[in-house]
Design a protein around this motif. Structure first.
Motif, mmCIF file in Angstrom:
data_model
loop_
_atom_site.group_PDB
_atom_site.id
_atom_site.type_symbol
_atom_site.label_atom_id
_atom_site.label_comp_id
_atom_site.label_asym_id
_atom_site.label_seq_id
_atom_site.Cartn_x
_atom_site.Cartn_y
_atom_site.Cartn_z
ATOM 1 N N ASP A 22 0.848 -1.190 0.000
ATOM 2 C CA ASP A 22 0.000 0.000 0.000
ATOM 3 C C ASP A 22 0.887 1.244 0.000
ATOM 4 O OD1 ASP A 22 -2.367 1.331 -0.109
ATOM 5 O OD2 ASP A 22 -2.945 0.985 1.972
ATOM 6 N N GLU A 23 0.348 2.367 -0.465
ATOM 7 C CA GLU A 23 1.125 3.614 -0.578
ATOM 8 C C GLU A 23 2.422 3.346 -1.350
ATOM 9 O OE1 GLU A 23 -0.408 6.301 0.532
ATOM 10 O OE2 GLU A 23 -1.977 5.167 1.542
ATOM 11 N N ALA A 24 2.293 2.656 -2.477
ATOM 12 C CA ALA A 24 3.473 2.173 -3.220
ATOM 13 C C ALA A 24 4.346 3.304 -3.760
ATOM 14 C CB ALA A 24 3.022 1.261 -4.373
ATOM 15 N N HIS A 25 3.820 4.537 -3.812
ATOM 16 C CA HIS A 25 4.648 5.667 -4.279
ATOM 17 C C HIS A 25 5.855 5.896 -3.375
ATOM 18 C CE1 HIS A 25 1.548 7.341 -1.563
ATOM 19 N NE2 HIS A 25 2.578 8.002 -1.072
ATOM 20 N N CYS A 26 5.799 5.369 -2.142
ATOM 21 C CA CYS A 26 6.917 5.542 -1.196
ATOM 22 C C CYS A 26 8.197 4.864 -1.684
ATOM 23 C CB CYS A 26 6.556 4.986 0.179
ATOM 24 S SG CYS A 26 5.213 5.857 0.997
ATOM 25 N N VAL A 27 8.083 3.953 -2.674
ATOM 26 C CA VAL A 27 9.267 3.268 -3.191
ATOM 27 C C VAL A 27 10.066 4.171 -4.139
ATOM 28 C CG1 VAL A 27 8.347 2.212 -5.304
ATOM 29 C CG2 VAL A 27 10.027 0.972 -3.954
ATOM 30 N N SER A 28 9.415 5.231 -4.614
ATOM 31 C CA SER A 28 10.059 6.082 -5.625
ATOM 32 C C SER A 28 10.708 7.305 -4.997
ATOM 33 C CB SER A 28 9.018 6.543 -6.649
ATOM 34 O OG SER A 28 9.570 7.531 -7.493
ATOM 35 N N GLN A 29 11.946 7.586 -5.420
ATOM 36 C CA GLN A 29 12.615 8.797 -4.937
ATOM 37 C C GLN A 29 11.927 10.049 -5.454
ATOM 38 O OE1 GLN A 29 16.867 9.111 -4.559
ATOM 39 N NE2 GLN A 29 17.106 6.957 -5.120
ATOM 40 N N TRP A 30 11.052 9.885 -6.457
ATOM 41 C CA TRP A 30 10.303 11.036 -6.994
ATOM 42 C C TRP A 30 8.890 11.054 -6.452
ATOM 43 C CZ3 TRP A 30 14.173 13.610 -8.282
ATOM 44 C CH2 TRP A 30 15.276 13.001 -8.883
ATOM 45 N N GLY A 31 8.593 10.142 -5.526
ATOM 46 C CA GLY A 31 7.285 10.154 -4.868
ATOM 47 C C GLY A 31 7.281 11.181 -3.746
ATOM 48 N N HIS A 32 6.088 11.544 -3.267
ATOM 49 C CA HIS A 32 6.023 12.623 -2.274
ATOM 50 C C HIS A 32 6.327 12.154 -0.859
ATOM 51 C CE1 HIS A 32 1.944 10.948 -2.434
ATOM 52 N NE2 HIS A 32 1.758 11.387 -1.213
ATOM 53 N N ASP A 33 6.605 10.852 -0.673
ATOM 54 C CA ASP A 33 6.917 10.368 0.678
ATOM 55 C C ASP A 33 7.904 9.200 0.588
ATOM 56 O OD1 ASP A 33 6.826 10.137 3.406
ATOM 57 O OD2 ASP A 33 4.994 8.947 3.449
ATOM 58 N N PHE A 34 9.031 9.428 -0.077
ATOM 59 C CA PHE A 34 10.010 8.360 -0.310
ATOM 60 C C PHE A 34 10.512 7.763 1.003
ATOM 61 C CE2 PHE A 34 14.674 7.406 -0.854
ATOM 62 C CZ PHE A 34 14.486 6.180 -1.471
ATOM 63 N N ARG A 35 10.519 6.428 1.086
ATOM 64 C CA ARG A 35 11.035 5.725 2.272
ATOM 65 C C ARG A 35 11.996 4.632 1.791
ATOM 66 N NH1 ARG A 35 6.720 6.285 6.727
ATOM 67 N NH2 ARG A 35 7.525 4.395 7.665
ATOM 68 N N PRO A 36 13.279 4.767 2.105
ATOM 69 C CA PRO A 36 14.269 3.789 1.628
ATOM 70 C C PRO A 36 13.936 2.344 1.982
ATOM 71 C CG PRO A 36 15.370 5.686 2.554
ATOM 72 C CD PRO A 36 13.915 5.862 2.854
ATOM 73 N N ALA A 37 13.235 2.130 3.096
ATOM 74 C CA ALA A 37 12.905 0.752 3.494
ATOM 75 C C ALA A 37 12.044 0.058 2.438
ATOM 76 C CB ALA A 37 12.167 0.755 4.842
#
Length: 631
Positions: free
Chosen positions: A137-152
């Protein structure tokens, strides 16, 4: 899909699936990696919950949002579906018990944060579970260009090695074209079936109005639309202020922010959901899991941080399909305020390096040491010692946490809250009779002007510095004032904790992650620029601007946004309006609202003509915001 529809009827009381839900469920049941972009309110959770219930085993749900995990688990449990969330604050022994339940207790859903998967022993336990679907869920977190990037999130793809035959389902509500490509690549999705619901919300009228008096415009909007409304504000203080002002104007309003207790949140939320109040004034803490279909208006009175957040918050309007309004009220100072709030608090490499060195010094960690050491930590005391700005420091710590250099517990609320219970006149009288307490009380009142109206978070170190008194002296005065029932005073011992995950290497550590920091800072600047463009652009349909941002090209105007409505309205002759305004100002000084009412003109027309008259030095603006003829 009769079995899927039967489950939908049994647990969710719906007779048919919403757009794309059926197609996504079919793809997942067919064993395909699947990627779905479904705007907020589109029913993403059903897309993994139904197929997981149809198959033997347990669905692993990876989500970064603790509040959303708890909300979904509670909703599943209400439906007698067995679900567990491994959230923060759970001790290792309890975690072992929960994972045992998953293995032997016929549970259907296990919710975890991506950071939890970085614990080797948790990953080992999960590898032994009968996983039937892995949902991100909230898969945009995987992208460095997403608004909530999380390295994990980058490590989630490693699950593919352990579960090569289990389908991955990646879900997000908002993703630009570059983010979509990143999600598929970084999660290692194999020939995924991709489903995208259009970002168009044809029943929502996106409105942007430049106004001098935002409260007056809110009053007009709420009178015209007496149905349930949400007003988004930037901070907790504004929540109370705006809701109080609305109540004094005769509206029923409540408020919601992250600083309220669970009991207060539930009470205020319930009042709004049950329509005992028309308006809820909220920070962006409000919205997780909220699904109220008949919200008529969502009003933002300050600029949002990015278009992703704005789209999600605005999208809480009109979920019943009826005409609804997403209004953004602005004035010229908003852009500067947004830059101060969102851009100037971003730590650069130099500040991050300095803060990291001081953090290690603070806990007396020697170079090459510190791994796995844990400390209690008071953010405000640390910032005061090194004269660091609090928000910039907090952002720097969060960045180190997301990079895995430290693990930061999120317990940053103040240790003390207080509120004055007696009128200011009585407080002045008390000070005149108790001169020894006067400097401390004055420092408190000057620092916290809203302390008469609400329980206010109180920084002991700051008041100590401002009043030139020891912390022990201030605490003694607070206890005395509480005993005399002059203040309501609460003290909590809730320092944060910091766990150091790596040895101290100072600049080497920071240099390794500084590129990520630069990327994130640049992204935030570009995102705010897109918000400013949305507000400032006067020649394009607002709905089209939103669609273009998310990569949907359309040449068709929506017909209902502020731009489209302005096109339809016949513009008043500016020369005639100019003469009319000059005649009115010859009789008396007036503000723009008075001029608007007396000339029966639109705010845009009035502001345009006033600006022309100012530029031509025919009129002046007085300090009280009234316009007058130049003599």
């Amino acid at each position: 899909m009769p079995e899927a529809v039967a489950l939908l009827q049994k647990y969710w009381k719906h007779d048919k699936f919403r757009s794309l839900q059926k197609e996504i469920i079919t793809s997942v049941l067919g064993g395909h990696d699947t990627f779905a972009v479904m705007p907020t309110g589109g029913g993403k959770s059903v897309c993994f919950q139904i197929p997981a219930l149809m198959k033997d085993g347990i669905c692993l749900v990876i989500s970064p949002l603790v509040a959303l995990m708890k909300d979904q688990v509670a909703n599943l449990q209400k439906r007698n579906i067995k679900a567990i969330a491994l959230t923060g604050g759970i001790r290792s022994e309890e975690m072992i018990d929960l994972l045992d339940n998953c293995q032997f207790g016929n549970y259907k859903f296990l919710y975890v944060s991506p950071e939890r998967l970085q614990s080797d022993w948790i990953l080992e336990r999960i590898k032994n579970l009968p996983i039937n679907l892995i949902t991100i869920d909230e898969a945009h977190c995987v992208s460095q260009w997403g608004h909530d990037f999380r390295p994990a999130y980058l490590k989630i793809s490693e699950l593919k090695k352990h579960f090569p035959t289990i389908p991955f389902l990646a879900l997000t509500a908002t993703a630009t074209p570059s983010v979509k490509i990143d999600i598929i690549t970084e999660l290692g999705l194999h020939e995924p079936h991709v489903f995208e619901k259009s970002f168009a919300r044809e029943n929502i009228a996106y409105m942007v109005f430049e106004v001098e008096d935002k409260l007056f415009r809110i009053e007009q909007i709420l009178k015209k639309n007496p149905q349930p409304s949400i007003i988004y504000v930037r901070n907790r203080k504004s929540c109370l202020e705006i809701s109080s002002q609305l109540n004094s104007l005769g509206f029923n309003a409540t408020y919601y922010h992250g600083g309220l207790s669970s009991k207060e949140k539930d009470k205020n939320m319930e009042a709004w959901m049950d329509e005992k109040v028309q308006v809820i004034v909220a920070t962006n803490a409000f919205g997780m899991g909220i699904d109220k279909a008949n919200v008529k208006t969502v009003i933002h009175i300050q600029l949002p941080e990015n278009m992703e957040n704005y789209y999600q918050e605005a999208g809480r309007a009109g979920r019943n399909g009826e005409r609804a309004f997403a209004l953004l009220l602005t004035n010229p100072s908003d852009i500067t305020q947004a830059e101060n709030q969102f851009i100037k608090i971003l730590p650069d490499k130099k500040f991050l390096n300095l803060m990291y060195v001081k953090l290690n010094n603070y806990f007396q960690i020697a170079y090459g040491e510190g791994i796995n050491e844990k400390f209690n930590f008071n953010l405000h005391r640390f910032c005061l010692k090194y004269e660091f700005p609090t928000l910039k420091t907090y952002n720097a710590l969060q960045f180190l946490d997301r990079q895995g250099i430290i693990t930061l517990s999120q317990e940053f609320s103040e240790k003390i809250t207080l509120q004055f219970l007696i009128p200011s006149k009585e407080v002045m009288r008390y000070m005149s009779l108790n001169h020894n307490d006067e400097e401390i009380i004055l420092a408190i009142l000057r620092t916290y002007p809203g302390i008469y109206e609400m329980q206010t978070a109180f920084n002991l170190q700051l008041i100590s510095k401002k009043s030139s008194h020891k912390e022990s002296e201030i605490l003694a005065v607070l206890h005395k004032l509480k005993e005399k029932e002059i203040i309501d005073y609460h003290s909590k011992n809730n320092d944060a904790t910091i766990l150091f995950n790596e040895v101290r290497e100072d600049e080497r550590t920071i240099s390794r992650v500084s590129k990520h920091l630069e990327n994130q800072n640049q992204l935030k600047k570009e995102q705010l620029k897109a918000v400013v463009n949305y507000v400032s652009e006067k020649s394009i349909c607002k709905s089209r601007l939103i669609l273009n941002y998310f990569g949907e090209e359309t040449s068709v105007d929506c017909g209902i946004c502020s731009f489209c409505i302005t096109k339809k309205i016949k513009k008043k002759d500016t020369k005639l309006l100019s003469k009319e305004i000059i005649k009115l100002l010859d009789e008396d000084d007036l503000n723009s609202r008075d001029i608007q009412n007396k000339t029966r003109s639109s705010p845009d027309d009035v502001i345009f003509v006033l600006q022309e008259l100012l530029e031509n030095e025919i009129i002046l603006v007085k300090p009280n915001n009234k316009y007058t003829l130049k003599s």
